[in-house]
Enzyme design. Structure first.
Site, PDB file in Angstrom:
ATOM      1  N   LYS A  22      33.825 111.230 -40.487  1.00 32.58           N
ATOM      2  CA  LYS A  22      33.122 110.106 -39.840  1.00 32.58           C
ATOM      3  C   LYS A  22      33.389 110.074 -38.338  1.00 32.58           C
ATOM      4  O   LYS A  22      32.465 109.964 -37.540  1.00 32.58           O
ATOM      5  CB  LYS A  22      33.614 108.787 -40.470  1.00 32.58           C
ATOM      6  CG  LYS A  22      33.212 107.551 -39.704  1.00 32.58           C
ATOM      7  CD  LYS A  22      33.678 106.287 -40.383  1.00 32.58           C
ATOM      8  CE  LYS A  22      35.045 105.796 -39.963  1.00 32.58           C
ATOM      9  NZ  LYS A  22      35.102 105.173 -38.634  1.00 32.58           N
ATOM     10  N   ASN A  23      34.675 110.172 -37.957  1.00 37.35           N
ATOM     11  CA  ASN A  23      35.004 110.007 -36.547  1.00 37.35           C
ATOM     12  C   ASN A  23      34.600 111.204 -35.689  1.00 37.35           C
ATOM     13  O   ASN A  23      34.644 111.129 -34.459  1.00 37.35           O
ATOM     14  CB  ASN A  23      36.509 109.704 -36.374  1.00 37.35           C
ATOM     15  CG  ASN A  23      36.839 108.290 -36.824  1.00 37.35           C
ATOM     16  OD1 ASN A  23      35.945 107.503 -37.125  1.00 37.35           O
ATOM     17  ND2 ASN A  23      38.129 107.972 -36.878  1.00 37.35           N
ATOM     18  N   CYS A 124      39.023  93.554 -32.598  1.00 40.04           N
ATOM     19  CA  CYS A 124      38.763  93.592 -34.034  1.00 40.04           C
ATOM     20  C   CYS A 124      40.091  93.385 -34.736  1.00 40.04           C
ATOM     21  O   CYS A 124      41.123  93.187 -34.091  1.00 40.04           O
ATOM     22  CB  CYS A 124      38.121  94.896 -34.452  1.00 40.04           C
ATOM     23  SG  CYS A 124      39.242  96.256 -34.507  1.00 40.04           S
ATOM     24  N   ARG A 129      41.260  96.455 -28.494  1.00 36.90           N
ATOM     25  CA  ARG A 129      40.302  97.546 -28.280  1.00 36.90           C
ATOM     26  C   ARG A 129      39.514  97.422 -26.973  1.00 36.90           C
ATOM     27  O   ARG A 129      38.282  97.297 -26.975  1.00 36.90           O
ATOM     28  CB  ARG A 129      39.374  97.672 -29.485  1.00 36.90           C
ATOM     29  CG  ARG A 129      40.140  97.761 -30.786  1.00 36.90           C
ATOM     30  CD  ARG A 129      39.334  98.261 -31.927  1.00 36.90           C
ATOM     31  NE  ARG A 129      39.196  99.702 -31.901  1.00 36.90           N
ATOM     32  CZ  ARG A 129      38.924 100.431 -32.983  1.00 36.90           C
ATOM     33  NH1 ARG A 129      38.775  99.870 -34.142  1.00 36.90           N
ATOM     34  NH2 ARG A 129      38.791 101.731 -32.888  1.00 36.90           N
ATOM     35  N   ASP A 314      45.517 106.125 -38.551  1.00 37.58           N
ATOM     36  CA  ASP A 314      44.543 105.870 -39.618  1.00 37.58           C
ATOM     37  C   ASP A 314      45.062 106.263 -41.002  1.00 37.58           C
ATOM     38  O   ASP A 314      44.354 106.064 -41.998  1.00 37.58           O
ATOM     39  CB  ASP A 314      43.222 106.602 -39.313  1.00 37.58           C
ATOM     40  CG  ASP A 314      42.469 105.969 -38.152  1.00 37.58           C
ATOM     41  OD1 ASP A 314      42.872 104.884 -37.695  1.00 37.58           O
ATOM     42  OD2 ASP A 314      41.479 106.573 -37.684  1.00 37.58           O
ATOM     43  N   ARG A 407      32.270 101.906 -45.165  1.00 37.67           N
ATOM     44  CA  ARG A 407      32.107 102.401 -43.786  1.00 37.67           C
ATOM     45  C   ARG A 407      32.673 103.808 -43.647  1.00 37.67           C
ATOM     46  O   ARG A 407      32.222 104.572 -42.805  1.00 37.67           O
ATOM     47  CB  ARG A 407      32.854 101.485 -42.797  1.00 37.67           C
ATOM     48  CG  ARG A 407      32.227 100.134 -42.588  1.00 37.67           C
ATOM     49  CD  ARG A 407      32.968  99.394 -41.490  1.00 37.67           C
ATOM     50  NE  ARG A 407      33.313 100.329 -40.429  1.00 37.67           N
ATOM     51  CZ  ARG A 407      34.476 100.366 -39.785  1.00 37.67           C
ATOM     52  NH1 ARG A 407      35.398  99.500 -40.053  1.00 37.67           N
ATOM     53  NH2 ARG A 407      34.697 101.255 -38.850  1.00 37.67           N
TER      54      ARG A 407
HETATM   55  C1  UD1 Z   1      39.603 106.131 -32.513  1.00 43.58           C
HETATM   56  C2  UD1 Z   1      39.244 106.124 -33.980  1.00 43.58           C
HETATM   57  C3  UD1 Z   1      40.163 105.181 -34.741  1.00 43.58           C
HETATM   58  C4  UD1 Z   1      41.636 105.542 -34.504  1.00 43.58           C
HETATM   59  C5  UD1 Z   1      41.919 105.641 -32.998  1.00 43.58           C
HETATM   60  C6  UD1 Z   1      43.329 106.174 -32.715  1.00 43.58           C
HETATM   61  C7  UD1 Z   1      36.854 106.550 -33.951  1.00 43.58           C
HETATM   62  C8  UD1 Z   1      35.478 106.016 -34.165  1.00 43.58           C
HETATM   63  N1  UD1 Z   1      37.862 105.665 -34.101  1.00 43.58           N
HETATM   64  O1  UD1 Z   1      39.401 104.808 -32.027  1.00 43.58           O
HETATM   65  O2  UD1 Z   1      39.855 105.266 -36.128  1.00 43.58           O
HETATM   66  O3  UD1 Z   1      42.477 104.554 -35.063  1.00 43.58           O
HETATM   67  O4  UD1 Z   1      40.977 106.535 -32.363  1.00 43.58           O
HETATM   68  O5  UD1 Z   1      43.485 107.435 -33.281  1.00 43.58           O
HETATM   69  O6  UD1 Z   1      37.045 107.717 -33.701  1.00 43.58           O
HETATM   70  N2  UD1 Z   1      42.822 101.850 -25.053  1.00 43.58           N
HETATM   71  C9  UD1 Z   1      42.883 101.181 -23.850  1.00 43.58           C
HETATM   72  N3  UD1 Z   1      41.779 101.197 -23.028  1.00 43.58           N
HETATM   73  C10 UD1 Z   1      40.627 101.864 -23.370  1.00 43.58           C
HETATM   74  C11 UD1 Z   1      40.585 102.547 -24.605  1.00 43.58           C
HETATM   75  C12 UD1 Z   1      41.694 102.512 -25.421  1.00 43.58           C
HETATM   76  O7  UD1 Z   1      43.908 100.586 -23.496  1.00 43.58           O
HETATM   77  O8  UD1 Z   1      39.677 101.848 -22.574  1.00 43.58           O
HETATM   78  C13 UD1 Z   1      43.999 101.835 -25.953  1.00 43.58           C
HETATM   79  C14 UD1 Z   1      43.694 101.104 -27.271  1.00 43.58           C
HETATM   80  O9  UD1 Z   1      43.879  99.716 -27.143  1.00 43.58           O
HETATM   81  C15 UD1 Z   1      44.695 101.759 -28.223  1.00 43.58           C
HETATM   82  C16 UD1 Z   1      44.819 103.185 -27.684  1.00 43.58           C
HETATM   83  O10 UD1 Z   1      44.307 103.156 -26.356  1.00 43.58           O
HETATM   84  O11 UD1 Z   1      45.940 101.130 -28.126  1.00 43.58           O
HETATM   85  C17 UD1 Z   1      44.066 104.226 -28.487  1.00 43.58           C
HETATM   86  O12 UD1 Z   1      42.696 103.847 -28.565  1.00 43.58           O
HETATM   87  P1  UD1 Z   1      41.535 104.920 -28.702  1.00 43.58           P
HETATM   88  O13 UD1 Z   1      42.121 106.272 -28.857  1.00 43.58           O
HETATM   89  O14 UD1 Z   1      40.545 104.686 -27.618  1.00 43.58           O
HETATM   90  O15 UD1 Z   1      40.868 104.499 -30.085  1.00 43.58           O
HETATM   91  P2  UD1 Z   1      39.331 104.532 -30.451  1.00 43.58           P
HETATM   92  O16 UD1 Z   1      38.673 105.688 -29.805  1.00 43.58           O
HETATM   93  O17 UD1 Z   1      38.750 103.180 -30.299  1.00 43.58           O
END
Ligand code: UD1
Length: 433
Positions: A22-23, A124, A129, A314, A407
Protein backbone atom coordinates in the site's frame (compact mmCIF):
# COMPACT_ATOMS: atom_id res chain seq x y z
CA UNK A 1 -20.01 -0.56 10.32
CA UNK A 2 -18.66 -4.07 9.65
CA UNK A 3 -17.14 -6.10 12.51
CA UNK A 4 -14.92 -9.16 12.71
CA UNK A 5 -15.89 -12.10 14.88
CA UNK A 6 -12.97 -14.31 15.92
CA UNK A 7 -12.92 -17.53 17.93
CA UNK A 8 -9.41 -17.82 19.31
CA UNK A 9 -7.29 -20.88 19.85
CA UNK A 10 -6.56 -22.23 16.38
CA UNK A 11 -2.96 -22.80 15.39
CA UNK A 12 -2.41 -21.21 11.96
CA UNK A 13 -0.66 -23.31 9.32
CA UNK A 14 -0.34 -22.96 5.56
CA UNK A 15 0.47 -20.33 2.95
CA UNK A 16 -0.50 -16.67 2.69
CA UNK A 17 0.09 -14.65 -0.47
CA UNK A 18 1.50 -11.20 0.29
CA UNK A 19 -0.08 -8.35 -1.70
CA UNK A 20 1.54 -5.32 -3.31
CA UNK A 21 2.60 -2.65 -0.80
CA UNK A 22 0.00 0.00 0.00
CA UNK A 23 2.62 2.54 1.05
CA UNK A 24 4.53 2.01 -2.20
CA UNK A 25 1.41 2.11 -4.39
CA UNK A 26 0.15 5.46 -3.07
CA UNK A 27 3.14 7.62 -4.18
CA UNK A 28 3.48 5.55 -7.38
CA UNK A 29 -0.10 6.48 -8.33
CA UNK A 30 0.70 10.17 -7.81
CA UNK A 31 3.91 9.90 -9.84
CA UNK A 32 1.66 9.27 -12.85
CA UNK A 33 0.57 12.94 -12.58
CA UNK A 34 4.06 13.98 -13.71
CA UNK A 35 3.46 12.95 -17.34
CA UNK A 36 0.77 13.14 -20.03
CA UNK A 37 1.65 9.53 -20.95
CA UNK A 38 0.18 6.38 -19.41
CA UNK A 39 1.75 4.90 -16.28
CA UNK A 40 0.74 1.29 -15.63
CA UNK A 41 1.08 -0.26 -12.17
CA UNK A 42 0.84 -4.03 -11.70
CA UNK A 43 0.59 -6.08 -8.47
CA UNK A 44 -1.69 -3.39 -7.02
CA UNK A 45 -3.43 -4.31 -3.76
CA UNK A 46 -7.24 -4.08 -3.62
CA UNK A 47 -7.64 -1.68 -0.69
CA UNK A 48 -9.94 1.17 0.24
CA UNK A 49 -6.94 3.56 0.44
CA UNK A 50 -6.17 2.85 -3.23
CA UNK A 51 -9.83 3.43 -4.17
CA UNK A 52 -9.84 6.74 -2.28
CA UNK A 53 -6.71 8.01 -4.02
CA UNK A 54 -8.04 6.82 -7.38
CA UNK A 55 -11.20 8.84 -6.85
CA UNK A 56 -9.12 11.96 -6.12
CA UNK A 57 -7.19 11.50 -9.36
CA UNK A 58 -10.42 10.88 -11.28
CA UNK A 59 -11.81 14.22 -10.13
CA UNK A 60 -8.52 15.84 -11.24
CA UNK A 61 -9.08 14.56 -14.78
CA UNK A 62 -6.98 11.39 -14.77
CA UNK A 63 -8.29 8.50 -16.87
CA UNK A 64 -7.95 5.25 -14.93
CA UNK A 65 -8.26 1.80 -16.50
CA UNK A 66 -8.52 -1.21 -14.22
CA UNK A 67 -7.64 -4.78 -15.23
CA UNK A 68 -7.78 -8.11 -13.40
CA UNK A 69 -4.35 -9.64 -13.32
CA UNK A 70 -2.37 -12.47 -11.71
CA UNK A 71 0.95 -12.55 -9.84
CA UNK A 72 2.27 -16.07 -9.13
CA UNK A 73 -1.23 -17.41 -9.82
CA UNK A 74 -2.88 -15.02 -7.32
CA UNK A 75 -5.47 -12.47 -8.47
CA UNK A 76 -4.30 -8.84 -8.28
CA UNK A 77 -5.17 -5.61 -10.06
CA UNK A 78 -3.37 -3.63 -12.71
CA UNK A 79 -4.24 0.06 -13.07
CA UNK A 80 -3.28 2.40 -15.92
CA UNK A 81 -3.24 6.13 -15.18
CA UNK A 82 -3.31 8.76 -17.95
CA UNK A 83 -3.40 12.47 -17.12
CA UNK A 84 -3.35 14.09 -20.55
CA UNK A 85 -4.24 17.41 -18.94
CA UNK A 86 -5.36 17.90 -15.32
CA UNK A 87 -8.81 19.49 -15.13
CA UNK A 88 -8.50 20.39 -11.44
CA UNK A 89 -5.48 21.31 -9.33
CA UNK A 90 -7.39 21.18 -6.06
CA UNK A 91 -7.20 18.33 -3.54
CA UNK A 92 -10.35 19.00 -1.46
CA UNK A 93 -10.73 18.48 2.28
CA UNK A 94 -13.08 15.49 1.91
CA UNK A 95 -10.44 13.50 0.03
CA UNK A 96 -7.40 14.48 2.10
CA UNK A 97 -9.31 13.95 5.36
CA UNK A 98 -10.08 10.36 4.34
CA UNK A 99 -6.70 9.63 2.84
CA UNK A 100 -3.74 11.50 4.22
CA UNK A 101 -1.45 10.28 1.43
CA UNK A 102 -3.53 12.45 -0.94
CA UNK A 103 -0.79 14.98 -0.17
CA UNK A 104 1.42 13.11 -2.65
CA UNK A 105 -0.32 15.09 -5.42
CA UNK A 106 1.44 18.23 -4.18
CA UNK A 107 4.94 17.66 -5.59
CA UNK A 108 3.90 16.27 -8.99
CA UNK A 109 1.18 18.85 -9.74
CA UNK A 110 3.29 21.80 -8.63
CA UNK A 111 6.21 20.61 -10.79
CA UNK A 112 4.02 20.04 -13.86
CA UNK A 113 1.46 22.86 -13.59
CA UNK A 114 2.97 25.46 -11.24
CA UNK A 115 -0.10 25.62 -8.98
CA UNK A 116 -1.81 23.37 -6.40
CA UNK A 117 -4.41 23.83 -3.69
CA UNK A 118 -4.20 21.06 -1.12
CA UNK A 119 -6.31 20.76 1.99
CA UNK A 120 -4.01 20.40 5.01
CA UNK A 121 -4.44 16.85 6.31
CA UNK A 122 -4.46 17.76 10.01
CA UNK A 123 -3.58 15.34 12.81
CA UNK A 124 -4.79 11.80 13.27
CA UNK A 125 -5.02 9.14 15.95
CA UNK A 126 -1.29 8.32 15.95
CA UNK A 127 0.06 11.87 15.99
CA UNK A 128 0.08 15.46 14.76
CA UNK A 129 1.48 14.60 11.30
CA UNK A 130 2.74 18.02 10.18
CA UNK A 131 3.83 18.90 6.60
CA UNK A 132 6.42 21.55 7.40
CA UNK A 133 9.30 19.56 5.87
CA UNK A 134 7.46 19.13 2.54
CA UNK A 135 6.54 22.80 2.41
CA UNK A 136 9.87 24.33 3.38
CA UNK A 137 11.67 22.14 0.81
CA UNK A 138 9.31 23.32 -1.93
CA UNK A 139 9.96 26.93 -0.83
CA UNK A 140 13.69 26.28 -1.16
CA UNK A 141 12.94 25.14 -4.72
CA UNK A 142 11.30 28.50 -5.47
CA UNK A 143 7.64 27.85 -4.66
CA UNK A 144 5.46 30.39 -2.88
CA UNK A 145 3.46 28.70 -0.15
CA UNK A 146 0.49 30.26 1.59
CA UNK A 147 -1.91 28.65 4.08
CA UNK A 148 -5.46 29.99 3.65
CA UNK A 149 -8.73 28.53 4.99
CA UNK A 150 -7.13 25.20 5.83
CA UNK A 151 -5.56 24.85 2.41
CA UNK A 152 -1.96 25.00 1.21
CA UNK A 153 -1.79 27.24 -1.85
CA UNK A 154 1.46 26.48 -3.69
CA UNK A 155 2.59 28.46 -6.72
CA UNK A 156 5.64 28.77 -8.90
CA UNK A 157 6.36 31.17 -11.71
CA UNK A 158 7.88 28.98 -14.43
CA UNK A 159 9.73 25.87 -13.22
CA UNK A 160 10.82 24.78 -9.74
CA UNK A 161 14.58 25.03 -9.43
CA UNK A 162 17.10 22.61 -7.97
CA UNK A 163 18.22 23.14 -4.36
CA UNK A 164 20.34 21.59 -1.61
CA UNK A 165 17.84 20.47 0.99
CA UNK A 166 18.53 19.02 4.44
CA UNK A 167 15.55 17.32 6.07
CA UNK A 168 15.37 17.82 9.85
CA UNK A 169 13.65 14.40 10.07
CA UNK A 170 13.99 11.53 7.55
CA UNK A 171 10.31 11.82 6.58
CA UNK A 172 8.96 9.20 4.16
CA UNK A 173 6.23 11.49 2.84
CA UNK A 174 8.50 14.50 2.34
CA UNK A 175 11.14 12.35 0.61
CA UNK A 176 8.51 11.07 -1.87
CA UNK A 177 6.98 14.49 -2.48
CA UNK A 178 10.29 16.28 -3.03
CA UNK A 179 11.69 13.45 -5.17
CA UNK A 180 8.69 13.74 -7.49
CA UNK A 181 8.81 17.53 -7.59
CA UNK A 182 12.55 17.59 -8.30
CA UNK A 183 12.32 15.29 -11.34
CA UNK A 184 10.88 18.18 -13.41
CA UNK A 185 12.84 21.03 -11.72
CA UNK A 186 15.39 23.16 -13.47
CA UNK A 187 18.81 21.95 -12.29
CA UNK A 188 19.97 19.52 -9.64
CA UNK A 189 18.34 18.89 -6.27
CA UNK A 190 20.16 17.16 -3.43
CA UNK A 191 18.22 15.78 -0.45
CA UNK A 192 20.25 15.10 2.70
CA UNK A 193 18.78 12.94 5.48
CA UNK A 194 16.30 11.40 3.01
CA UNK A 195 14.24 8.44 4.21
CA UNK A 196 15.51 5.04 3.01
CA UNK A 197 12.34 2.96 3.30
CA UNK A 198 11.98 0.32 0.53
CA UNK A 199 8.85 2.12 -0.74
CA UNK A 200 11.11 5.06 -1.65
CA UNK A 201 13.39 2.77 -3.64
CA UNK A 202 10.30 1.55 -5.50
CA UNK A 203 9.28 5.13 -6.32
CA UNK A 204 12.82 5.91 -7.55
CA UNK A 205 12.71 2.85 -9.82
CA UNK A 206 9.43 4.00 -11.41
CA UNK A 207 10.59 7.62 -11.78
CA UNK A 208 13.88 6.54 -13.39
CA UNK A 209 11.91 4.27 -15.77
CA UNK A 210 9.83 7.34 -16.67
CA UNK A 211 13.04 9.18 -17.64
CA UNK A 212 14.01 10.85 -14.35
CA UNK A 213 17.66 11.03 -13.30
CA UNK A 214 17.87 10.04 -9.66
CA UNK A 215 20.90 8.57 -7.93
CA UNK A 216 21.59 7.50 -4.35
CA UNK A 217 18.81 4.87 -4.06
CA UNK A 218 18.80 3.24 -0.59
CA UNK A 219 21.07 5.94 0.86
CA UNK A 220 20.21 9.06 2.84
CA UNK A 221 21.57 11.38 0.12
CA UNK A 222 19.49 11.53 -3.05
CA UNK A 223 20.53 13.51 -6.11
CA UNK A 224 17.94 14.41 -8.72
CA UNK A 225 18.94 16.03 -12.00
CA UNK A 226 15.81 17.72 -13.33
CA UNK A 227 14.56 16.86 -16.83
CA UNK A 228 12.10 18.66 -19.18
CA UNK A 229 9.50 15.90 -19.25
CA UNK A 230 8.79 12.32 -18.22
CA UNK A 231 7.22 9.51 -20.22
CA UNK A 232 5.22 6.30 -19.95
CA UNK A 233 6.31 3.29 -17.92
CA UNK A 234 5.07 -0.05 -16.62
CA UNK A 235 5.99 -0.93 -13.04
CA UNK A 236 5.35 -3.82 -10.63
CA UNK A 237 4.65 -2.72 -7.04
CA UNK A 238 6.92 -4.32 -4.41
CA UNK A 239 5.39 -6.75 -1.88
CA UNK A 240 4.00 -5.26 1.32
CA UNK A 241 6.59 -5.70 4.09
CA UNK A 242 4.16 -4.57 6.79
CA UNK A 243 1.50 -7.05 5.68
CA UNK A 244 4.17 -9.79 5.60
CA UNK A 245 5.43 -8.80 9.08
CA UNK A 246 1.85 -8.81 10.40
CA UNK A 247 1.19 -12.36 9.18
CA UNK A 248 4.59 -13.47 10.47
CA UNK A 249 3.32 -12.44 13.89
CA UNK A 250 0.06 -14.36 13.24
CA UNK A 251 2.16 -17.51 12.77
CA UNK A 252 4.25 -16.79 15.86
CA UNK A 253 1.41 -15.83 18.20
CA UNK A 254 -0.59 -18.99 17.36
CA UNK A 255 2.61 -21.11 17.51
CA UNK A 256 1.90 -22.17 13.95
CA UNK A 257 3.84 -22.24 10.69
CA UNK A 258 3.02 -19.95 7.75
CA UNK A 259 4.81 -19.57 4.44
CA UNK A 260 4.54 -15.96 3.28
CA UNK A 261 4.55 -16.27 -0.49
CA UNK A 262 5.86 -13.23 -2.41
CA UNK A 263 7.34 -11.70 0.78
CA UNK A 264 10.64 -9.86 0.40
CA UNK A 265 12.71 -10.90 3.42
CA UNK A 266 15.46 -8.34 2.64
CA UNK A 267 13.03 -5.58 3.67
CA UNK A 268 12.16 -7.26 6.99
CA UNK A 269 15.56 -7.96 8.51
CA UNK A 270 15.05 -6.13 11.82
CA UNK A 271 11.62 -7.63 12.65
CA UNK A 272 12.87 -11.06 11.57
CA UNK A 273 15.87 -10.78 13.87
CA UNK A 274 13.51 -10.02 16.76
CA UNK A 275 11.39 -13.08 15.92
CA UNK A 276 14.53 -15.23 15.75
CA UNK A 277 15.77 -14.00 19.10
CA UNK A 278 12.36 -14.82 20.59
CA UNK A 279 12.82 -18.40 19.43
CA UNK A 280 10.87 -18.45 16.14
CA UNK A 281 12.45 -20.36 13.26
CA UNK A 282 12.65 -18.32 10.07
CA UNK A 283 13.61 -19.70 6.67
CA UNK A 284 14.28 -17.15 3.95
CA UNK A 285 13.72 -18.32 0.40
CA UNK A 286 13.98 -16.49 -2.94
CA UNK A 287 10.34 -15.58 -3.19
CA UNK A 288 8.97 -16.49 0.23
CA UNK A 289 9.55 -16.64 3.92
CA UNK A 290 8.63 -19.47 6.31
CA UNK A 291 7.81 -18.52 9.89
CA UNK A 292 7.68 -21.57 12.16
CA UNK A 293 6.82 -21.32 15.85
CA UNK A 294 5.41 -24.85 16.28
CA UNK A 295 6.25 -26.29 19.68
CA UNK A 296 8.32 -23.22 20.60
CA UNK A 297 8.39 -21.45 23.96
CA UNK A 298 8.89 -17.81 22.99
CA UNK A 299 10.93 -15.39 25.08
CA UNK A 300 10.08 -11.66 25.28
CA UNK A 301 12.41 -9.15 23.59
CA UNK A 302 12.75 -5.36 23.74
CA UNK A 303 11.90 -3.41 20.62
CA UNK A 304 12.38 0.22 19.70
CA UNK A 305 10.90 1.70 16.53
CA UNK A 306 13.20 3.63 14.23
CA UNK A 307 13.60 4.82 10.65
CA UNK A 308 14.36 2.09 8.11
CA UNK A 309 16.29 -0.21 8.40
CA UNK A 310 15.32 0.03 12.07
CA UNK A 311 12.22 -1.60 13.54
CA UNK A 312 9.13 -0.24 11.67
CA UNK A 313 6.61 1.73 13.71
CA UNK A 314 3.92 0.11 11.54
CA UNK A 315 4.73 -3.28 13.15
CA UNK A 316 4.98 -2.02 16.74
CA UNK A 317 1.38 -2.82 17.74
CA UNK A 318 1.51 -6.33 16.26
CA UNK A 319 4.80 -7.20 18.01
CA UNK A 320 3.52 -5.75 21.27
CA UNK A 321 0.57 -8.19 21.04
CA UNK A 322 3.02 -11.05 20.40
CA UNK A 323 5.08 -10.17 23.50
CA UNK A 324 1.94 -10.82 25.59
CA UNK A 325 2.27 -14.51 24.79
CA UNK A 326 6.04 -14.69 25.43
CA UNK A 327 7.90 -15.51 28.62
CA UNK A 328 9.17 -12.60 30.72
CA UNK A 329 9.02 -8.85 30.23
CA UNK A 330 9.57 -6.85 27.04
CA UNK A 331 10.04 -3.13 26.69
CA UNK A 332 8.40 -1.59 23.63
CA UNK A 333 9.56 1.93 22.76
CA UNK A 334 7.91 4.10 20.09
CA UNK A 335 10.11 6.88 18.69
CA UNK A 336 8.32 7.91 15.46
CA UNK A 337 4.76 8.78 16.49
CA UNK A 338 3.79 10.51 19.71
CA UNK A 339 0.50 8.67 20.32
CA UNK A 340 0.83 5.10 19.18
CA UNK A 341 -0.22 2.95 22.15
CA UNK A 342 -3.99 3.16 21.68
CA UNK A 343 -4.17 -0.63 21.33
CA UNK A 344 -2.92 -0.99 24.92
CA UNK A 345 -6.17 -0.21 26.81
CA UNK A 346 -8.10 -2.51 24.46
CA UNK A 347 -5.56 -5.34 24.96
CA UNK A 348 -5.82 -4.83 28.73
CA UNK A 349 -9.55 -5.48 28.41
CA UNK A 350 -8.54 -8.89 27.05
CA UNK A 351 -6.37 -9.62 30.09
CA UNK A 352 -3.04 -8.14 28.98
CA UNK A 353 -0.43 -6.98 31.51
CA UNK A 354 1.04 -3.75 30.10
CA UNK A 355 2.38 -0.63 31.80
CA UNK A 356 2.71 2.44 29.62
CA UNK A 357 5.35 4.95 30.75
CA UNK A 358 4.75 8.42 29.33
CA UNK A 359 3.99 8.45 25.60
CA UNK A 360 6.98 6.48 24.43
CA UNK A 361 7.44 3.22 26.34
CA UNK A 362 5.44 0.23 27.44
CA UNK A 363 6.47 -2.72 29.58
CA UNK A 364 4.69 -5.84 28.41
CA UNK A 365 4.61 -8.93 30.62
CA UNK A 366 3.69 -12.32 29.24
CA UNK A 367 0.35 -13.65 30.54
CA UNK A 368 -1.02 -17.20 30.87
CA UNK A 369 -4.01 -16.43 28.68
CA UNK A 370 -5.97 -13.68 26.98
CA UNK A 371 -9.76 -13.73 26.95
CA UNK A 372 -12.04 -12.65 24.11
CA UNK A 373 -13.85 -9.31 24.34
CA UNK A 374 -15.49 -6.68 22.13
CA UNK A 375 -12.68 -4.27 21.16
CA UNK A 376 -11.96 -1.47 18.74
CA UNK A 377 -8.98 0.50 17.57
CA UNK A 378 -8.49 3.91 16.11
CA UNK A 379 -5.89 3.06 13.49
CA UNK A 380 -4.98 0.41 10.97
CA UNK A 381 -2.06 -1.39 12.62
CA UNK A 382 -3.55 -1.23 16.11
CA UNK A 383 -6.65 -2.93 14.69
CA UNK A 384 -4.49 -5.77 13.38
CA UNK A 385 -2.92 -6.15 16.84
CA UNK A 386 -6.42 -6.72 18.23
CA UNK A 387 -7.10 -9.35 15.56
CA UNK A 388 -3.85 -11.09 16.61
CA UNK A 389 -4.88 -11.06 20.26
CA UNK A 390 -8.30 -12.41 19.24
CA UNK A 391 -6.63 -15.31 17.41
CA UNK A 392 -5.14 -16.61 20.67
CA UNK A 393 -7.74 -15.42 23.17
CA UNK A 394 -10.12 -17.82 24.84
CA UNK A 395 -13.65 -17.40 23.49
CA UNK A 396 -15.04 -14.80 21.14
CA UNK A 397 -13.48 -11.46 20.20
CA UNK A 398 -15.41 -8.87 18.21
CA UNK A 399 -13.19 -6.32 16.49
CA UNK A 400 -15.19 -3.20 15.66
CA UNK A 401 -14.40 -0.55 13.04
CA UNK A 402 -13.15 -2.97 10.41
CA UNK A 403 -12.89 -0.09 7.93
CA UNK A 404 -9.44 0.64 9.41
CA UNK A 405 -8.29 -2.86 8.40
CA UNK A 406 -9.85 -2.55 4.95
CA UNK A 407 -7.56 0.44 4.31
CA UNK A 408 -4.44 -1.70 4.49
CA UNK A 409 -5.05 -5.48 4.61
CA UNK A 410 -6.32 -7.02 1.40
CA UNK A 411 -8.77 -9.93 1.92
CA UNK A 412 -7.86 -10.17 5.59
CA UNK A 413 -10.48 -12.73 6.68
CA UNK A 414 -9.97 -14.82 3.54
CA UNK A 415 -6.21 -14.97 4.09
CA UNK A 416 -6.54 -15.84 7.78
CA UNK A 417 -9.30 -18.41 7.17
CA UNK A 418 -7.04 -20.00 4.53
CA UNK A 419 -4.51 -20.86 7.25
CA UNK A 420 -7.09 -22.13 9.72
CA UNK A 421 -8.38 -19.12 11.65
CA UNK A 422 -11.98 -19.03 12.83
CA UNK A 423 -12.84 -15.52 11.69
CA UNK A 424 -15.81 -14.01 9.93
CA UNK A 425 -17.02 -10.58 8.92
CA UNK A 426 -20.36 -9.41 10.26
CA UNK A 427 -21.68 -7.01 7.66
CA UNK A 428 -23.59 -3.98 8.86
CA UNK A 429 -26.60 -5.19 6.89
CA UNK A 430 -26.43 -8.67 8.54
CA UNK A 431 -26.47 -6.96 11.90
CA UNK A 432 -29.57 -4.98 11.09
CA UNK A 433 -31.48 -8.16 10.21
C1 UD1 B 1 4.68 7.01 6.36
C2 UD1 B 1 3.75 5.82 6.30
C3 UD1 B 1 3.30 5.44 7.70
C4 UD1 B 1 4.50 5.21 8.63
C5 UD1 B 1 5.45 6.40 8.56
C6 UD1 B 1 6.76 6.14 9.33
C7 UD1 B 1 2.67 6.08 4.15
C8 UD1 B 1 1.42 6.40 3.40
N1 UD1 B 1 2.59 6.18 5.49
O1 UD1 B 1 3.92 8.10 6.90
O2 UD1 B 1 2.50 4.26 7.62
O3 UD1 B 1 4.06 5.04 9.96
O4 UD1 B 1 5.81 6.70 7.19
O5 UD1 B 1 7.40 5.02 8.80
O6 UD1 B 1 3.67 5.70 3.58
N2 UD1 B 1 7.33 14.88 10.28
C9 UD1 B 1 7.51 16.22 10.54
N3 UD1 B 1 7.28 17.12 9.52
C10 UD1 B 1 6.89 16.72 8.27
C11 UD1 B 1 6.71 15.34 8.03
C12 UD1 B 1 6.93 14.46 9.05
O7 UD1 B 1 7.88 16.62 11.65
O8 UD1 B 1 6.71 17.59 7.40
C13 UD1 B 1 7.56 13.90 11.37
C14 UD1 B 1 6.27 13.16 11.76
O9 UD1 B 1 5.53 13.90 12.70
C15 UD1 B 1 6.82 11.85 12.31
C16 UD1 B 1 8.09 11.62 11.49
O10 UD1 B 1 8.42 12.87 10.90
O11 UD1 B 1 7.17 12.01 13.66
C17 UD1 B 1 7.95 10.57 10.41
O12 UD1 B 1 6.87 10.93 9.55
P1 UD1 B 1 6.84 10.52 8.02
O13 UD1 B 1 7.99 9.64 7.72
O14 UD1 B 1 6.64 11.74 7.20
O15 UD1 B 1 5.51 9.65 7.95
P2 UD1 B 1 4.46 9.60 6.76
O16 UD1 B 1 5.16 9.73 5.46
O17 UD1 B 1 3.31 10.47 7.07
Amino acid sequence: MDKLKIHGGNQLNGKIFISGAKNAALPLICASLLTKDTVTLTNMPMLSDIKSLNSLLLQMGTKIDEFDDFVDGHPTKTYSYTTLEATSLIAPYDYVRKMRASYYVLGPLLARYGHVELSLPGGCAIGARPMDIHLSALEQMGATIEIKNGYVHADINGRLHGADIIFKVASVGATCNILMAATLADGTTRIENAAKEPEIGDLIDLLNDMGAKISGRDTSTLTIEGVESLHKAIHKVIPDRIEAGSYAVAAAITRGCIELVNAQSSTLQTPLSILRSMGVEITEKDNSLIVDARGKKLVGQDIMTDFYPGFPTDLQAQFLALMLTAEGASMVTETIWENRFMHVPELMRMGANINVHGHASAIVRGVEKLSGAPVMATDLRASFALVLAGLVAEGETIVNRVYHLDRGYEKLEEKLRGVGADIERIKESDEAE
